[in-house]
Design an enzyme around this catalytic site. Structure first.
Site, PDB file in Angstrom:
ATOM      1  N   HIS A 249       0.820  -1.214   0.000  1.00  0.00           N
ATOM      2  CA  HIS A 249       0.000   0.000   0.000  1.00  0.00           C
ATOM      3  C   HIS A 249       0.857   1.268   0.000  1.00  0.00           C
ATOM      4  O   HIS A 249       1.881   1.363   0.681  1.00  0.00           O
ATOM      5  CB  HIS A 249      -1.022  -0.003   1.139  1.00  0.00           C
ATOM      6  CG  HIS A 249      -0.481   0.065   2.528  1.00  0.00           C
ATOM      7  ND1 HIS A 249      -0.250   1.258   3.159  1.00  0.00           N
ATOM      8  CD2 HIS A 249      -0.156  -0.895   3.433  1.00  0.00           C
ATOM      9  CE1 HIS A 249       0.182   1.028   4.393  1.00  0.00           C
ATOM     10  NE2 HIS A 249       0.272  -0.272   4.577  1.00  0.00           N
TER      11      HIS A 249
ATOM     12  N   ASP B 161       5.963   2.063   6.902  1.00  0.00           N
ATOM     13  CA  ASP B 161       4.712   1.357   6.641  1.00  0.00           C
ATOM     14  C   ASP B 161       3.906   2.195   5.639  1.00  0.00           C
ATOM     15  O   ASP B 161       3.302   3.170   6.014  1.00  0.00           O
ATOM     16  CB  ASP B 161       3.969   1.196   7.965  1.00  0.00           C
ATOM     17  CG  ASP B 161       2.587   0.583   7.815  1.00  0.00           C
ATOM     18  OD1 ASP B 161       2.233   0.140   6.717  1.00  0.00           O
ATOM     19  OD2 ASP B 161       1.862   0.560   8.835  1.00  0.00           O
TER      20      ASP B 161
ATOM     21  N   GLU C 228      -5.199   1.574   2.507  1.00  0.00           N
ATOM     22  CA  GLU C 228      -5.080   0.464   3.452  1.00  0.00           C
ATOM     23  C   GLU C 228      -5.267   0.949   4.874  1.00  0.00           C
ATOM     24  O   GLU C 228      -5.940   0.328   5.679  1.00  0.00           O
ATOM     25  CB  GLU C 228      -3.718  -0.222   3.301  1.00  0.00           C
ATOM     26  CG  GLU C 228      -3.630  -1.599   3.953  1.00  0.00           C
ATOM     27  CD  GLU C 228      -3.101  -1.595   5.376  1.00  0.00           C
ATOM     28  OE1 GLU C 228      -3.039  -2.669   5.979  1.00  0.00           O
ATOM     29  OE2 GLU C 228      -2.772  -0.510   5.921  1.00  0.00           O
ATOM     30  N   GLU C 229      -4.653   2.105   5.182  1.00  0.00           N
ATOM     31  CA  GLU C 229      -4.730   2.623   6.561  1.00  0.00           C
ATOM     32  C   GLU C 229      -6.111   3.191   6.877  1.00  0.00           C
ATOM     33  O   GLU C 229      -6.411   3.492   8.025  1.00  0.00           O
ATOM     34  CB  GLU C 229      -3.665   3.711   6.777  1.00  0.00           C
ATOM     35  CG  GLU C 229      -2.230   3.264   6.517  1.00  0.00           C
ATOM     36  CD  GLU C 229      -1.673   2.323   7.575  1.00  0.00           C
ATOM     37  OE1 GLU C 229      -2.406   1.965   8.525  1.00  0.00           O
ATOM     38  OE2 GLU C 229      -0.500   1.933   7.429  1.00  0.00           O
TER      39      GLU C 229
ATOM     40  N   ASP D 109       3.950  -5.985   3.520  1.00  0.00           N
ATOM     41  CA  ASP D 109       3.696  -4.890   4.446  1.00  0.00           C
ATOM     42  C   ASP D 109       4.705  -4.996   5.575  1.00  0.00           C
ATOM     43  O   ASP D 109       5.573  -5.858   5.556  1.00  0.00           O
ATOM     44  CB  ASP D 109       2.252  -4.959   4.959  1.00  0.00           C
ATOM     45  CG  ASP D 109       1.692  -3.591   5.316  1.00  0.00           C
ATOM     46  OD1 ASP D 109       2.472  -2.710   5.704  1.00  0.00           O
ATOM     47  OD2 ASP D 109       0.467  -3.401   5.222  1.00  0.00           O
TER      48      ASP D 109
ATOM     49  N   HIS E 181       3.571   2.932  13.301  1.00  0.00           N
ATOM     50  CA  HIS E 181       2.597   4.021  13.266  1.00  0.00           C
ATOM     51  C   HIS E 181       3.051   5.278  14.005  1.00  0.00           C
ATOM     52  O   HIS E 181       2.300   6.240  14.114  1.00  0.00           O
ATOM     53  CB  HIS E 181       1.211   3.571  13.746  1.00  0.00           C
ATOM     54  CG  HIS E 181       0.508   2.699  12.729  1.00  0.00           C
ATOM     55  ND1 HIS E 181      -0.838   2.444  12.769  1.00  0.00           N
ATOM     56  CD2 HIS E 181       0.981   2.038  11.643  1.00  0.00           C
ATOM     57  CE1 HIS E 181      -1.165   1.654  11.744  1.00  0.00           C
ATOM     58  NE2 HIS E 181      -0.071   1.391  11.066  1.00  0.00           N
TER      59      HIS E 181
HETATM   60 ZN   LIG Z   1       0.888  -1.167   6.411  1.00  0.00          ZN
END
Ligand SMILES: [Zn+2]
Length: 360
Positions: free
Chosen positions: A63, A176, A207-208, A230, A325
């Protein structure tokens, strides 16, 4: 190569739903490789390397989007309130630098943090909910912010950065999943001119946000095998040591189990033939391959597995990442290079007798 790709991609803002700038950078690499590509209405970027039609077709995807924020309100004072976009850790927000991506250009800002000299003892260990935080971009009024292009709905990301750490490791924004995006470009290069299955490379969106942006690409390509690239949880720092034994620098990992129950109720139990394929591919080239099993994290693969009349054979392959994150995530680019070698070896091993239907 992987390192430079990662560096390039990490510093491009691309909030979920606003992936165009990342897609343009990736498309430029595909143009450099002479690979045709197309996009769909959601923004998924697709390139296909045609292969042997007698072999199961493979879709490998990563992603492009990153988590972040959306401007929710501009206060009369010019301070800017945010809505969360994706799994934003509120613990790690105060005093972070951000970038407001307006249609007139990018503007830096700082997320508020109560001055230490005014913080009471009991506040020192409290997490402030994001709704009480504000971005200070220097504006003295709402009118000033609007004149600079800040509107309700303006996307906001952590200030993009890429830092070289010791031991060849890197810290950066949105490892990410720019790590996966970089791996996919390197894989395109590695597979050019090689025999093997038809390979669809997909740089996916949102995706997020809702984990489903990739679905139109998976539906139209109708692959037999889908492999998600990922990030995976590195467990070699004290605060997560009991979550597994995936190490940064220990090579790529396959996910043997993922599940998320809060509002999503989905997860991936990998296809056994693909787990065997990856183990054999790693053995072929003497590559290190780690294993991960976790609740609490999901990828968009969860939804792909159910597409098509027979479903899709699927597997999550990942790069170990620390501090996921957060504004700066830490990765070892050697793990990304290892992942590309693993996928290349796995694609070499796919033969007509790879049985994907699970018969009794
Ligand atoms: Zn991810």
């Amino acid at each position: 190569m992987t390192r430079e790709l990662l560096r390039e991609l990490m510093v491009i803002p691309g909030l979920a739903g606003y992936e165009e700038r990342v897609a343009r950078a990736i498309a430029a690499h595909l143009d450099r490789l002479g690979l045709a590509h197309h996009s769909d209405r959601l923004g998924n970027l697709v390139a296909t390397l045609p292969g042997d039609a007698a072999l199961p077709s493979v879709m490998v995807f990563a992603h492009m989007d990153q988590l972040g924020f959306i401007v929710r309100k501009i206060e009369p004072s010019g301070l800017i309130r945010l809505e969360r976009q994706g799994g934003v850790p509120e613990r790690a927000l105060p005093a972070q630098a951000v970038l407001l991506c307006t249609e007139d250009g990018d503007l830096p800002g700082v997320i508020s943090n109560k001055s230490h000299h005014a913080t009471t003892p009991d506040e020192k260990y409290q997490v402030v909910p994001y709704v009480r935080l504000a971005v200070d971009a220097g504006f003295a009024s709402k009118e000033e912010a609007e004149a600079a292009g800040v509107r309700i709905g303006t996307p906001v990301v952590y200030l993009p950065r890429a830092l070289d750490l010791a031991s060849g490791r890197m810290a950066g924004t949105a490892v990410d999943d720019r790590a996966g995006c970089a791996a996919l470009i390197a894989l395109a290069e590695a597979r050019q001119g090689k025999p093997g299955p038809t390979l669809h490379l997909v740089w996916s969106v949102q995706e997020e946000h809702n984990l489903r942006g990739v679905l139109p690409a998976a539906t139209s390509l109708a692959p037999d095998i889908a492999i998600s690239i990922d990030t995976l949880l590195a467990c070699d720092t004290p605060e997560v040591a009991d979550r597994g034994d995936v190490e940064l620098g220990g090579g790529p990992a396959i996910s043997m189990f993922s599940f998320h129950g809060r509002g999503t109720l989905n997860g991936v139990i990998p296809h056994p033939a693909l787990v065997r394929l990856m183990d054999a591919a790693a053995a072929d080239r003497s590559l290190r391959l780690q294993r991960s099993a976790h609740t609490g994290l999901l990828t968009d693969l969860s939804y792909i597995q159910f597409t098509g009349p027979q479903g899709v054979a699927f597997l999550d392959v990942g790069v170990p990442v620390r501090y996921s994150h957060s504004a700066l995530e830490v990765v070892d680019p050697e793990d990304i290079a290892g992942l590309v070698r693993l996928l290349d070896a796995a694609l070499d091993r796919i033969s007509p007798d790879l049985e994907l239907v699970r018969a009794p």
